[in-house]
Design a protein around this motif. Structure first.
Motif, PDB file in Angstrom:
ATOM      1  N   ARG A  85       0.838  -1.201   0.000  1.00  0.00           N
ATOM      2  CA  ARG A  85       0.000   0.000   0.000  1.00  0.00           C
ATOM      3  C   ARG A  85       0.870   1.247   0.000  1.00  0.00           C
ATOM      4  NH1 ARG A  85      -4.514   1.210   4.480  1.00  0.00           N
ATOM      5  NH2 ARG A  85      -5.905   2.399   3.153  1.00  0.00           N
ATOM      6  N   ARG A  86       0.634   2.109  -0.979  1.00  0.00           N
ATOM      7  CA  ARG A  86       1.404   3.348  -1.100  1.00  0.00           C
ATOM      8  C   ARG A  86       0.472   4.537  -0.956  1.00  0.00           C
ATOM      9  NH1 ARG A  86       6.283   3.199  -4.358  1.00  0.00           N
ATOM     10  NH2 ARG A  86       5.638   5.270  -4.957  1.00  0.00           N
ATOM     11  N   PRO A  87       0.948   5.603  -0.319  1.00  0.00           N
ATOM     12  CA  PRO A  87       0.069   6.769  -0.170  1.00  0.00           C
ATOM     13  C   PRO A  87      -0.225   7.444  -1.505  1.00  0.00           C
ATOM     14  CG  PRO A  87       2.271   7.230   0.687  1.00  0.00           C
ATOM     15  CD  PRO A  87       2.254   5.796   0.289  1.00  0.00           C
ATOM     16  N   ILE A  88      -1.367   8.110  -1.560  1.00  0.00           N
ATOM     17  CA  ILE A  88      -1.769   8.898  -2.724  1.00  0.00           C
ATOM     18  C   ILE A  88      -1.381  10.360  -2.486  1.00  0.00           C
ATOM     19  CG2 ILE A  88      -3.761   9.673  -4.094  1.00  0.00           C
ATOM     20  CD1 ILE A  88      -3.236   6.725  -4.362  1.00  0.00           C
ATOM     21  N   VAL A  89      -1.541  10.792  -1.233  1.00  0.00           N
ATOM     22  CA  VAL A  89      -1.208  12.160  -0.820  1.00  0.00           C
ATOM     23  C   VAL A  89      -0.329  12.047   0.415  1.00  0.00           C
ATOM     24  CG1 VAL A  89      -2.119  14.379  -0.030  1.00  0.00           C
ATOM     25  CG2 VAL A  89      -3.450  13.002  -1.637  1.00  0.00           C
ATOM     26  N   GLU A  90       0.676  12.898   0.466  1.00  0.00           N
ATOM     27  CA  GLU A  90       1.585  12.885   1.611  1.00  0.00           C
ATOM     28  C   GLU A  90       2.000  14.318   1.907  1.00  0.00           C
ATOM     29  OE1 GLU A  90       4.743   9.503   2.451  1.00  0.00           O
ATOM     30  OE2 GLU A  90       5.505  10.965   1.019  1.00  0.00           O
ATOM     31  N   PHE A  91       1.955  14.680   3.184  1.00  0.00           N
ATOM     32  CA  PHE A  91       2.412  16.005   3.595  1.00  0.00           C
ATOM     33  C   PHE A  91       3.796  15.880   4.210  1.00  0.00           C
ATOM     34  CE2 PHE A  91      -2.031  17.941   4.644  1.00  0.00           C
ATOM     35  CZ  PHE A  91      -2.459  17.618   3.384  1.00  0.00           C
ATOM     36  N   THR A  92       4.699  16.767   3.831  1.00  0.00           N
ATOM     37  CA  THR A  92       5.982  16.889   4.528  1.00  0.00           C
ATOM     38  C   THR A  92       6.061  18.343   5.000  1.00  0.00           C
ATOM     39  OG1 THR A  92       7.353  17.649   2.667  1.00  0.00           O
ATOM     40  CG2 THR A  92       6.969  15.258   2.857  1.00  0.00           C
ATOM     41  N   PRO A  93       7.005  18.689   5.849  1.00  0.00           N
ATOM     42  CA  PRO A  93       7.097  20.085   6.284  1.00  0.00           C
ATOM     43  C   PRO A  93       7.321  21.070   5.135  1.00  0.00           C
ATOM     44  CG  PRO A  93       8.361  18.678   7.746  1.00  0.00           C
ATOM     45  CD  PRO A  93       7.916  17.826   6.601  1.00  0.00           C
ATOM     46  N   GLU A  94       7.913  20.610   4.024  1.00  0.00           N
ATOM     47  CA  GLU A  94       8.237  21.517   2.917  1.00  0.00           C
ATOM     48  C   GLU A  94       7.356  21.355   1.685  1.00  0.00           C
ATOM     49  OE1 GLU A  94      10.385  23.943   3.397  1.00  0.00           O
ATOM     50  OE2 GLU A  94      10.716  23.141   5.421  1.00  0.00           O
ATOM     51  N   LEU A  96       3.782  19.388  -0.461  1.00  0.00           N
ATOM     52  CA  LEU A  96       2.587  18.568  -0.613  1.00  0.00           C
ATOM     53  C   LEU A  96       2.925  17.588  -1.730  1.00  0.00           C
ATOM     54  CD1 LEU A  96      -0.418  17.835  -0.292  1.00  0.00           C
ATOM     55  CD2 LEU A  96      -0.943  19.691  -1.888  1.00  0.00           C
ATOM     56  N   ARG A  97       2.879  16.291  -1.414  1.00  0.00           N
ATOM     57  CA  ARG A  97       3.237  15.266  -2.394  1.00  0.00           C
ATOM     58  C   ARG A  97       1.957  14.586  -2.879  1.00  0.00           C
ATOM     59  NH1 ARG A  97       7.249  11.144  -1.080  1.00  0.00           N
ATOM     60  NH2 ARG A  97       8.106  11.642  -3.108  1.00  0.00           N
ATOM     61  N   LEU A  98       1.780  14.563  -4.205  1.00  0.00           N
ATOM     62  CA  LEU A  98       0.606  13.949  -4.813  1.00  0.00           C
ATOM     63  C   LEU A  98       1.071  12.904  -5.813  1.00  0.00           C
ATOM     64  CD1 LEU A  98      -1.241  17.294  -5.565  1.00  0.00           C
ATOM     65  CD2 LEU A  98      -1.868  15.674  -3.785  1.00  0.00           C
ATOM     66  N   ARG A  99       0.516  11.713  -5.732  1.00  0.00           N
ATOM     67  CA  ARG A  99       0.926  10.660  -6.672  1.00  0.00           C
ATOM     68  C   ARG A  99       0.146  10.835  -7.975  1.00  0.00           C
ATOM     69  NH1 ARG A  99       0.709   4.589  -4.767  1.00  0.00           N
ATOM     70  NH2 ARG A  99      -1.313   4.688  -5.739  1.00  0.00           N
ATOM     71  N   VAL A 100       0.557  11.847  -8.738  1.00  0.00           N
ATOM     72  CA  VAL A 100      -0.091  12.148 -10.024  1.00  0.00           C
ATOM     73  C   VAL A 100       0.922  12.251 -11.157  1.00  0.00           C
ATOM     74  CG1 VAL A 100      -2.074  13.310  -8.967  1.00  0.00           C
ATOM     75  CG2 VAL A 100      -0.062  14.659  -9.612  1.00  0.00           C
ATOM     76  N   ALA A 101       2.203  12.035 -10.856  1.00  0.00           N
ATOM     77  CA  ALA A 101       3.223  12.089 -11.907  1.00  0.00           C
ATOM     78  C   ALA A 101       3.289  10.764 -12.663  1.00  0.00           C
ATOM     79  CB  ALA A 101       4.585  12.429 -11.305  1.00  0.00           C
ATOM     80  N   GLY A 102       2.561   9.771 -12.186  1.00  0.00           N
ATOM     81  CA  GLY A 102       2.511   8.448 -12.796  1.00  0.00           C
ATOM     82  C   GLY A 102       1.965   7.477 -11.775  1.00  0.00           C
ATOM     83  N   PRO A 103       1.743   6.224 -12.150  1.00  0.00           N
ATOM     84  CA  PRO A 103       1.171   5.263 -11.199  1.00  0.00           C
ATOM     85  C   PRO A 103       1.971   5.116  -9.915  1.00  0.00           C
ATOM     86  CG  PRO A 103       1.221   4.337 -13.416  1.00  0.00           C
ATOM     87  CD  PRO A 103       1.958   5.638 -13.469  1.00  0.00           C
ATOM     88  N   ARG A 104       3.286   5.298  -9.999  1.00  0.00           N
ATOM     89  CA  ARG A 104       4.121   5.132  -8.807  1.00  0.00           C
ATOM     90  C   ARG A 104       4.957   6.370  -8.494  1.00  0.00           C
ATOM     91  NH1 ARG A 104       4.459   0.732  -6.522  1.00  0.00           N
ATOM     92  NH2 ARG A 104       3.819  -1.303  -7.244  1.00  0.00           N
ATOM     93  N   LYS A 105       4.688   7.484  -9.180  1.00  0.00           N
ATOM     94  CA  LYS A 105       5.539   8.666  -9.019  1.00  0.00           C
ATOM     95  C   LYS A 105       4.787   9.819  -8.358  1.00  0.00           C
ATOM     96  CE  LYS A 105       8.370   7.737 -13.084  1.00  0.00           C
ATOM     97  NZ  LYS A 105       8.764   8.233 -14.388  1.00  0.00           N
ATOM     98  N   PHE A 106       5.488  10.463  -7.430  1.00  0.00           N
ATOM     99  CA  PHE A 106       4.927  11.619  -6.750  1.00  0.00           C
ATOM    100  C   PHE A 106       5.293  12.907  -7.473  1.00  0.00           C
ATOM    101  CE2 PHE A 106       4.617   8.793  -3.086  1.00  0.00           C
ATOM    102  CZ  PHE A 106       3.413   9.205  -2.539  1.00  0.00           C
TER     103      PHE A 106
END
Length: 196
Positions: A85-94, A96-106
């Motif tokens: 299971r991999r996250p779709i959205v991830e917050f870091t302090p710097e 906002l990571r969204l897995r929309v660059a490809g099936p496995r890319k943030f």
């Protein structure tokens, strides 16, 4: 709230697993047991398959094979999705990571480049579906123009959020908190540099 992770809903995996198991049961019934489906035609006197029965048997084996492949694939896919299971959205302090660059890319979007974050349910625009996360950046030119599971509307990235384990309005609320937190840290850092 930095550190938040959003995943695909487990319900989707469970439904895929259930569909796969049903297909495997159907494959066994069609090709072997004939509990629900009718068995190939046999001669009443000898019990041997008739020519029509042999044709039915070949058809049953073909459908049994198709159902087995589809059902097995669905079961394996659902189990692999649950295990890795991999996250779709991830917050870091710097970022906002969204897995929309490809099936496995943030796609990493720095908080400094985000003007606002909303969900489709937050706005008054009836053309925007409610199950969408909207991320407005200062300029979309520096990001991929054909995102996966998302679309650009000017400088606003519209991310499809139908299968998330958190509603997009909750994700948007957390993003607003994270964005405000980043802006406060930046202001404190800048005022510290000025006084230092």
């Amino acid at each position: 709230m930095p550190g938040l992770r959003v995943y695909r809903s487990a319900l989707r995996n469970l439904l895929t697993l259930a569909a796969g198991l049903l297909l495997l049961v159907a494959a066994y019934d069609v090709a072997v047991s004939h509990t629900i489906t009718s068995a190939p035609e046999t001669d009443e006197e000898t019990g041997a398959l008739t020519s029509r029965g042999r044709s039915q048997e070949r058809t049953d084996l073909m459908w049994g094979t198709i159902f087995t492949v589809l059902g097995g694939s669905a079961v394996l896919f659902s189990l692999a999705s649950a295990a890795f299971r991999r996250p779709i959205v991830e917050f870091t302090p710097e970022t906002l990571r969204l897995r929309v660059a490809g099936p496995r890319k943030f796609l990493d979007i720095g908080w400094d480049d985000i003007a606002w974050v909303h969900s489709g349910a937050d706005g008054d625009d009836e053309t925007v579906p409610p199950r969408v996360l909207l991320v407005h950046v200062t300029s979309a030119d520096s990001y991929p123009q054909s995102p996966w599971g998302a679309v650009w509307d000017g400088n606003t990235l519209m991310v499809e959020a139908d299968s998330w384990n958190l509603p997009p309005e909750d994700v948007a609320a957390h993003a607003v908190v994270a964005l405000d937190s980043w802006r406060r840290r930046e202001r404190i850092g800048m005022s510290g540099e000025e006084t230092g």
